[in-house]
Motif scaffolding. Sequence first.
Motif, PDB file in Angstrom:
ATOM      1  N   MET A 141       0.800  -1.211   0.000  1.00 40.03           N
ATOM      2  CA  MET A 141       0.000   0.000   0.000  1.00 40.03           C
ATOM      3  C   MET A 141       0.840   1.272   0.000  1.00 40.03           C
ATOM      4  N   PHE A 142       2.004   1.209   0.681  1.00 36.78           N
ATOM      5  CA  PHE A 142       2.821   2.407   0.826  1.00 36.78           C
ATOM      6  C   PHE A 142       4.170   2.284   0.115  1.00 36.78           C
ATOM      7  N   LYS A 143       4.277   1.333  -0.780  1.00 38.72           N
ATOM      8  CA  LYS A 143       5.573   1.106  -1.423  1.00 38.72           C
ATOM      9  C   LYS A 143       6.079   2.333  -2.180  1.00 38.72           C
ATOM     10  N   ALA A 144       5.196   3.175  -2.662  1.00 37.49           N
ATOM     11  CA  ALA A 144       5.615   4.372  -3.398  1.00 37.49           C
ATOM     12  C   ALA A 144       6.228   5.419  -2.480  1.00 37.49           C
ATOM     13  N   LYS A 145       6.077   5.247  -1.143  1.00 37.87           N
ATOM     14  CA  LYS A 145       6.560   6.231  -0.189  1.00 37.87           C
ATOM     15  C   LYS A 145       7.762   5.736   0.604  1.00 37.87           C
ATOM     16  N   LEU A 146       8.385   4.676   0.149  1.00 32.28           N
ATOM     17  CA  LEU A 146       9.411   4.035   0.954  1.00 32.28           C
ATOM     18  C   LEU A 146      10.642   4.901   1.172  1.00 32.28           C
ATOM     19  N   LYS A 147      10.929   5.869   0.304  1.00 34.23           N
ATOM     20  CA  LYS A 147      12.140   6.659   0.397  1.00 34.23           C
ATOM     21  C   LYS A 147      11.976   7.892   1.277  1.00 34.23           C
ATOM     22  N   VAL A 148      10.781   8.179   1.731  1.00 28.78           N
ATOM     23  CA  VAL A 148      10.559   9.335   2.587  1.00 28.78           C
ATOM     24  C   VAL A 148      10.826   8.944   4.041  1.00 28.78           C
ATOM     25  N   PRO A 149      11.227   9.918   4.893  1.00 30.76           N
ATOM     26  CA  PRO A 149      11.576   9.572   6.276  1.00 30.76           C
ATOM     27  C   PRO A 149      10.381   9.330   7.188  1.00 30.76           C
ATOM     28  N   LEU A 150       9.186   9.823   6.800  1.00 35.93           N
ATOM     29  CA  LEU A 150       7.995   9.674   7.621  1.00 35.93           C
ATOM     30  C   LEU A 150       6.829   9.189   6.773  1.00 35.93           C
ATOM     31  N   VAL A 151       6.105   8.189   7.271  1.00 36.99           N
ATOM     32  CA  VAL A 151       4.910   7.692   6.595  1.00 36.99           C
ATOM     33  C   VAL A 151       3.806   7.538   7.641  1.00 36.99           C
ATOM     34  N   THR A 152       2.677   8.195   7.412  1.00 34.94           N
ATOM     35  CA  THR A 152       1.550   8.099   8.331  1.00 34.94           C
ATOM     36  C   THR A 152       0.633   6.954   7.933  1.00 34.94           C
TER      37      THR A 152
END
Length: 213
Positions: free
Chosen positions: A1-12
């Motif tokens: 679900m969040f694989k596109a956000k893996l490079k960011v330091p914070l994921v809500t």
Amino acid sequence: MFKAKLKVPLVTAFYSVGRNPLDNWIIQCKYGETQQIQDDVIKSNVFQLQSPNVNACCIACPVDPKESLGIQLPFVTLLVKNLGRLFTFEITILDSEKIRRRVRVSSYHTSTKLSTFMIAMPICMIEGWNQLSLNLAAITSYSFKTTYMETVRVQVHANCRLRRIYFSDQLYRDDQLPNAYRMYVTKNVREKPKSTLKKKEVVIEKKPKAEKS
């Protein structure tokens, strides 16, 4: 679900403010109640779960238990209010052996219990709002002797008020976080220690560092 956000330091993974705070979440409440209310301390909408039986009332993400959040960030933090009743939450992770293992944290356990597929740990919460943080990579290495790969599922049970669940690449101080990620509490609560894990649990985070040196 969040694989596109893996490079960011914070994921809500969860945020109680907004029209659809439970988007991508499922409510499983056979006995008890869940509702979005305004907390009188932080003056913001929060999500409350209450039940005499903690296992009978929870929220979980993703909706389909066969799917995975796919979050590879190793630290998870919950902004949660202690309601003075039993409380537990559970994080399912995938490790280097492609095995799903569970990390269960609760206010009613008195000692750490370890099995092949799960570790159950006690947690000490102060009165009011708490910031609960876990180093999933360290827990996985110490408990299962494997490597943390990603978080598969998050499940939060009664009894609590929940504001935010987020993952990060490291533990950040409040002054390093965006305003929306900070926990605003009354002065007397802010002056209390932020540590939310008992000494036995702190060892879980420190042990892998000693092994690397």
